[in-house]
Design a protein around this motif. Sequence first.
Motif, PDB file in Angstrom:
ATOM      1  N   GLY A  83       0.425  -1.625   0.447  1.00  0.00           N
ATOM      2  CA  GLY A  83       0.094  -0.064  -0.078  1.00  0.00           C
ATOM      3  C   GLY A  83       0.673   0.904  -0.420  1.00  0.00           C
ATOM      4  O   GLY A  83       1.535   1.351   0.516  1.00  0.00           O
ATOM      5  N   ALA A  84      -0.105   2.484  -1.235  1.00  0.00           N
ATOM      6  CA  ALA A  84       0.786   3.612  -0.641  1.00  0.00           C
ATOM      7  C   ALA A  84      -0.425   4.837  -0.947  1.00  0.00           C
ATOM      8  O   ALA A  84      -1.343   4.250  -1.365  1.00  0.00           O
ATOM      9  N   SER A  85       0.508   5.912  -0.211  1.00  0.00           N
ATOM     10  CA  SER A  85      -1.003   6.735   0.140  1.00  0.00           C
ATOM     11  C   SER A  85      -1.113   7.210  -1.264  1.00  0.00           C
ATOM     12  O   SER A  85      -0.268   7.499  -2.396  1.00  0.00           O
ATOM     13  N   GLU A  86      -2.395   7.881  -1.447  1.00  0.00           N
ATOM     14  CA  GLU A  86      -2.914   8.699  -3.163  1.00  0.00           C
ATOM     15  C   GLU A  86      -1.615   9.132  -2.727  1.00  0.00           C
ATOM     16  O   GLU A  86      -2.248  10.052  -4.674  1.00  0.00           O
ATOM     17  N   ARG A  87      -1.233  10.587  -1.633  1.00  0.00           N
ATOM     18  CA  ARG A  87      -0.659  11.051  -1.590  1.00  0.00           C
ATOM     19  C   ARG A  87       0.782  11.262  -2.965  1.00  0.00           C
ATOM     20  O   ARG A  87       1.394  11.978  -3.682  1.00  0.00           O
ATOM     21  N   THR A  88       0.780  10.073  -3.160  1.00  0.00           N
ATOM     22  CA  THR A  88       2.953   9.576  -2.826  1.00  0.00           C
ATOM     23  C   THR A  88       2.541   8.456  -4.441  1.00  0.00           C
ATOM     24  O   THR A  88       2.958   6.967  -3.616  1.00  0.00           O
ATOM     25  N   PRO A  89       2.405   8.729  -5.498  1.00  0.00           N
ATOM     26  CA  PRO A  89       2.610   7.248  -6.127  1.00  0.00           C
ATOM     27  C   PRO A  89       3.582   7.260  -6.350  1.00  0.00           C
ATOM     28  O   PRO A  89       3.978   6.082  -7.623  1.00  0.00           O
ATOM     29  N   ALA A  90       4.827   7.822  -6.796  1.00  0.00           N
ATOM     30  CA  ALA A  90       6.212   7.266  -6.539  1.00  0.00           C
ATOM     31  C   ALA A  90       6.505   6.408  -6.311  1.00  0.00           C
ATOM     32  O   ALA A  90       7.338   5.510  -6.514  1.00  0.00           O
ATOM     33  N   LEU A  91       6.116   5.911  -5.228  1.00  0.00           N
ATOM     34  CA  LEU A  91       6.872   5.541  -3.876  1.00  0.00           C
ATOM     35  C   LEU A  91       6.403   4.020  -4.759  1.00  0.00           C
ATOM     36  O   LEU A  91       7.120   2.879  -4.492  1.00  0.00           O
ATOM     37  N   ALA A  92       5.092   4.251  -5.219  1.00  0.00           N
ATOM     38  CA  ALA A  92       4.105   2.660  -5.474  1.00  0.00           C
ATOM     39  C   ALA A  92       4.760   2.396  -7.100  1.00  0.00           C
ATOM     40  O   ALA A  92       5.807   0.446  -7.465  1.00  0.00           O
ATOM     41  N   LEU A  93       5.618   3.471  -8.242  1.00  0.00           N
ATOM     42  CA  LEU A  93       6.636   3.109  -9.195  1.00  0.00           C
ATOM     43  C   LEU A  93       7.968   2.147  -8.317  1.00  0.00           C
ATOM     44  O   LEU A  93       7.950   1.600  -9.275  1.00  0.00           O
ATOM     45  N   LYS A  94       8.511   2.542  -7.487  1.00  0.00           N
ATOM     46  CA  LYS A  94       9.308   2.249  -7.013  1.00  0.00           C
ATOM     47  C   LYS A  94       9.472   0.456  -6.743  1.00  0.00           C
ATOM     48  O   LYS A  94       9.949  -0.197  -7.024  1.00  0.00           O
ATOM     49  N   VAL A  95       7.681   0.761  -5.915  1.00  0.00           N
ATOM     50  CA  VAL A  95       8.151  -1.024  -5.533  1.00  0.00           C
ATOM     51  C   VAL A  95       7.784  -2.289  -6.686  1.00  0.00           C
ATOM     52  O   VAL A  95       8.090  -2.968  -7.313  1.00  0.00           O
ATOM     53  N   GLN A  96       7.052  -1.373  -7.571  1.00  0.00           N
ATOM     54  CA  GLN A  96       6.619  -1.494  -8.808  1.00  0.00           C
ATOM     55  C   GLN A  96       7.926  -2.154  -9.794  1.00  0.00           C
ATOM     56  O   GLN A  96       7.230  -3.281 -10.592  1.00  0.00           O
ATOM     57  N   HIS A  97       8.697  -1.242  -9.481  1.00  0.00           N
ATOM     58  CA  HIS A  97       9.993  -1.587 -10.582  1.00  0.00           C
ATOM     59  C   HIS A  97      10.837  -2.286 -10.009  1.00  0.00           C
ATOM     60  O   HIS A  97      11.148  -3.604 -10.135  1.00  0.00           O
TER      61      HIS A  97
END
Length: 519
Positions: A242-256
């Motif tokens: 999970g990541a905040s709706e405010r921080t999509p860049a964090l989710a991008l790092k995880v998906q990478h």
Amino acid sequence: MEAIAALIAQAGVDGRRLRTVLALLGDGRWWTLADLVRESATSRRTVEALLREVGLERSGDRFRLRAPLIGLAGAAVAPADPVAHLLPGHADLVARMEELVAKAPRGRQALDHVAATADTVVRRALLLDARFWLEGARLLCVGDHDLTSLATAMLHPGVEVTVVDIDERILAYIAAQADRLGLNVRTRWADLRLGLPASAQSWADLAITDPPYTPEGIGLFAARAVEGLRDRERGRILLAYGASERTPALALKVQHALSQLNLVNEAIYPDFNRYFGAEAIGSAADLYILRPTTKTWPAVAARVDGFGAAIYTHGPQSVESTGSPVPAPAATGQAPEAPEVLVGEWPRDLLAKTPRARLTTWLAKPYASDPDRVAIAVPAGLEAALPRLLLATRARRVQVTLAGPPKDLPADLLSPVYGLTADGSTVHAVRLPPPATDEGRILRRILDNAHGKLANTWREALIKVRGELTKKQARAVITAVAPWADDVTVLELPAHRLQELPAAVRSSLTAPDAAGSPG
């Protein structure tokens, strides 16, 4: 009203979150901030920004809208949940899991523990059962503070479950509940930074994990889950993130990080997991269903050892930690005493000609020679591996350099093998003389062969002492006194099983042969 409308307009297509919060506030119920965050799966910062603009009626730490906001609140409808329609038929299981979760050991912030709700773990089990054929299947829980193992085993007794975790309290709790409820769940100790337990490698058909929410943590736990799969064509990994709706860049790092392991995203269910806490990410996390490809295993082999020790978001093991992993021996005043092997990360200019071994290699297989003196460097955050690092050798003297003074020495666990003393951040282990009793000799032989199958070593030692037993009879005795000893090594036994081992060995000396006398 204008300020609220502006917030919703600013949110754009993601404005449904704010409308959901308003709908919940206006339904007449009293809310706490934590409950509102979890129910709406919206970050605490976003909810607090909205609450500052609305008129609230308060009672202690609870609140609700003074009056409905006509036209601004939408229906409180969550994203589609693939198994929500099944949940009402399993109210008894949810109630049992609520009790088990309430009694479980409290989470440890340094391990990024946040407890999932009871209905979350039941819905995980329901999704596994609805999506896959579980009869005869094997499920590997890569970490299980949430007790998904127990929920799945209760829902479908036909599935075999293995839990690997670093937290001894969780392993003891899960094992105790599984024994009490008659569930097919086995527990294994592991610090995943040092490897997956031998008995869990290439074992499972499915794996599930709720790892630390850092790219390093996600990558490492996913890689270990891959290593645990035996079905390389049809195996799946379920992963919560999970990541905040405010921080999509964090989710991008995880998906990478997941993409680097060549894993296919078969599905992502938004906000599937709900938690008590983690309000920065809305007390919610998505559930990924990942499928390995033929390129996954080479990618795992190439990357798994590069994730490092810093995988968490808190404490000395956090990705932000800048402390030295191991103090230089000169600074501690405890330089190694002429070791024959240096284990772990030591300064390159220290005893340059002395053979070296990595911690992961040390635990994975017996060292090629039989050194008399060993020096081990243990970085900050890996202290829980100390008993296993000592059991992994038969050296007469072992000197362990820690990042700081030990809080507790594992003297009880290692008393059959070593005498332990501590001097600042250095632990000295001196091997004890061979025991004189039958019980002591069997126990020592088991612990001296920590990399081997426990039941096999025990069987051979028991036959030698009792004399009259065949291999089949000796194995039957061991199964009767220690059903948890099958297909496990000493190095992956949880601490509570290591503590039970002396008494179990004692019982095996006099236990009747369930298979009958020979001849």
